[in-house]
Design a protein around this motif. Sequence first.
Motif, PDB file in Angstrom:
ATOM      1  N   GLY A 206      -4.380   2.804   3.506  1.00 34.06           N
ATOM      2  CA  GLY A 206      -3.504   1.823   4.098  1.00 34.06           C
ATOM      3  C   GLY A 206      -4.045   2.405   5.706  1.00 34.06           C
TER       4      GLY A 206
ATOM      5  N   GLU B 132       0.528  -1.656  -0.036  1.00 34.95           N
ATOM      6  CA  GLU B 132      -0.580  -0.249   0.027  1.00 34.95           C
ATOM      7  C   GLU B 132       0.552   1.414  -0.233  1.00 34.95           C
ATOM      8  OE1 GLU B 132      -1.919  -0.356   3.795  1.00 34.95           O
ATOM      9  OE2 GLU B 132      -0.591   0.411   4.723  1.00 34.95           O
TER      10      GLU B 132
ATOM     11  N   PHE C  58       1.536  -4.178   3.946  1.00 34.75           N
ATOM     12  CA  PHE C  58      -0.056  -3.126   4.269  1.00 34.75           C
ATOM     13  C   PHE C  58      -0.645  -3.356   5.335  1.00 34.75           C
ATOM     14  CE2 PHE C  58      -0.919  -7.274   2.442  1.00 34.75           C
ATOM     15  CZ  PHE C  58      -1.343  -8.233   3.174  1.00 34.75           C
ATOM     16  N   THR C  59      -1.142  -2.594   5.912  1.00 41.40           N
ATOM     17  CA  THR C  59      -2.333  -2.668   6.642  1.00 41.40           C
ATOM     18  C   THR C  59      -3.118  -3.157   6.773  1.00 41.40           C
ATOM     19  OG1 THR C  59      -2.393  -0.085   6.526  1.00 41.40           O
ATOM     20  CG2 THR C  59      -3.832  -0.439   8.114  1.00 41.40           C
TER      21      THR C  59
END
Length: 754
Positions: free
Chosen positions: A602, A157, A563-564
């Motif tokens: 994100g 992200e 990424f989150t």
Amino acid sequence: MRGLLLTLSLFNPFTFLPLTAQVYLDESKPLEQRVEDALQRMTLDEKIAIIHAQSKFSAPGVKRLGIPDMWTDDGPHGVRPDVLWDEWEQAGQTNDSCVAFPALTCLAATWNPQLARLYGESLGEEALYRGKAMILGPGVNINRTPLNGRNFEYMGEDPWLASRMVVPYVQGLQSKGVAACVKHYALNNDEEYRHQVNVIVSDRALREIYLPAFEAAVREGGAWAIMGAYNLYKNQHNCHNSILLNQILKQEWGFDGVVVSDWGGTHDMDEAVRNGLDMEFGTWTDGLTMGATNAYDNYYLAECYKKAILEGRYTTRELDEKVRRVLRLHFRTTMNRQRPYGFLCSESHYEAARKIAGEGIVLLKNEQHVLPIQQNAKVLVVGENAIKMMTVGGGSSSLKVQREVLPLDGLLSQLPSMGGAGGGSYARGYVGDTVQSYNGVTVGRSIAESRTSAELRAEAVEKAKQADVVIVFGGLNKSDFQDCEGHDRRQYELPYEQNELVEALAKVNKNIVFVNISGNAVAMPWIDKVPAVVQGWFLGSEAGNALADVLTGRVNPSGKLPFTWFRQLSDVGAHSLNTYPGTWREGHDVIDEEYKEDIFVGYRWADLSAKRKKEMLTAHRSPLTAYRSTPLFPFGYGLSYTTFDVIVNGHEGGANVSVTVTVKNTGKVAGAETVQLYVGPNKPDNSRPVKELKAFQKVWLEPGESKTITLTASRQSLSVWDEAAGQWTFVPGTYRAYIGTSSNTNSSFKLNLL
Ligand code: BGC
């Protein structure tokens, strides 16, 4: 007669210029001189021929001039098996079984640019052996929604992380004389309706979030090719989008390579001619079923274009420009005599695949030291993903591998005391997709299963009662509507009743390790009931070995999430603002998808204040009310079997942000920590993200060892896109720098930047 022929051959038959020394073949001459020399020797037919496909994956060269055909292939994780000339079906070759490298989400999770270089080099060597001059990859579309079926092919992200990882991949690949074709340019952030989606996005989000990795691949990586995306931007398909291609890519970034259409992504001759497309592939991807004797002649950049030139509707200006680019590609690849020889399936490629996989696996949770698994432990392995090949399926990145080590086999080889698969150490637990063949590649081992899910669960639960540790291999797979091209996932939840399985196992055994095989985050409603979770990605040929390396402690995990990992779908900006998949335009075959979360993708979204989120939800009439849910696992997060101290020694502002940090391994085993520098405004005011990743470094340390490193963020990297001025601007003032081992960090300090 002979005299006449000889005289003619000394002249360019098209321009009648005298041709003397074959400059285009002389590698000691400057590239541009060679390009011009070859160009002026070519006829109109030859020029038209080289700018479009002649088969599914090749474009012709110029036989008369000794310019070979240009063969390309997917990408990005290994060299795709050959298909028939005009069809997608396998050609059935026996020499095209490759090494599958880990999917690019895993590469990004290593946070190790040196491994990206190794990845590119190894893939380049495989491509050379297979006669491919251009690999269709890497992909750097930003992970905006965890539903995107192709996120596994991309690098996460964050534009900075993706940029740092894509540059060495491109350079490594191209160092072998094989072109990278960076894809899918641009804004191809979900798969659903991919040919019809018209993305509406602010200039700022375009520049700050969605383009940087492409720009880095081009400007720093020197990519020789780029692939236009299927979707539309400002109502124009991206394979012939004048803003993205002519204005930004070619004019602003000075790209001198080839713009390749995605397969079937070309829709209009005039736009294809004028708006920067250079090579057309895959139009009417059903090949000759057009009914014509040669469908390739009917491409937009083929006969109709030639006719238009002959009728005077275009000069050859645009054509020559395209041809120059294709010639450059040839000189850099097929006609590059300095290219090394390639080799396929070498031990060094397997080693590279295993190393990348081992460094990319992320340890998400590990309570009571359940991991690493002790040699004498009684281990039960559960789940379809322990015995399922993941190098097949998923769309164009599907591979035919020489070998793929399955997770169960990897564990059995490293934990011999587990006993054979039939020896009570494995239970299926759930059934996902038992089809073990994809696009003509058939997997030897059957995973057919006739028992019901209740029966499978019951068996797993019974066996789990006897085990010291239960390792569940679940997650997604490469089937339609999972991590697969063409569609997105339909749900954030785990499929195939896996939640029920995990809950049932957790009731009878407290040592559950869940290994999630996927390219995307998934919901984990049972997270508090299991002590250990590992993110296992799609790891390629060495999957089982690499997973066993980490689970048994042979490799100390050092991967970090690219990424989150949100708890639920509605926590994701794009979904909470109800922007996905978009709104169909009345009377048109177009679905408008407005990126309403703007630059807040994100962790940038997760960091936004609850107040600001609420304002945005109201402004965009989202059915959601405000929420304040923290991510399950933040961006940049990942654990180790050792512990680290990270101490900031000093920092400087002025022209750059510069922070000196000492990292110490305070545990008992060697390991690596990735120190991350984020920068944001001193007083966050929602005009820009609270913080953004600007530098990172992975540091390897023996037990007790410390190292001091300096992380630097340049003024340039802290600039914002000024929409009114249409340019990057740096705003001097007081900033806040954050040092952490994930984006969730409170260690911050003020800095003045001039
Ligand atoms: C995909 C591309 C791929 C191409 C050729 C398309 O459908 O979007 O990523 O390179 O097919 O296989």
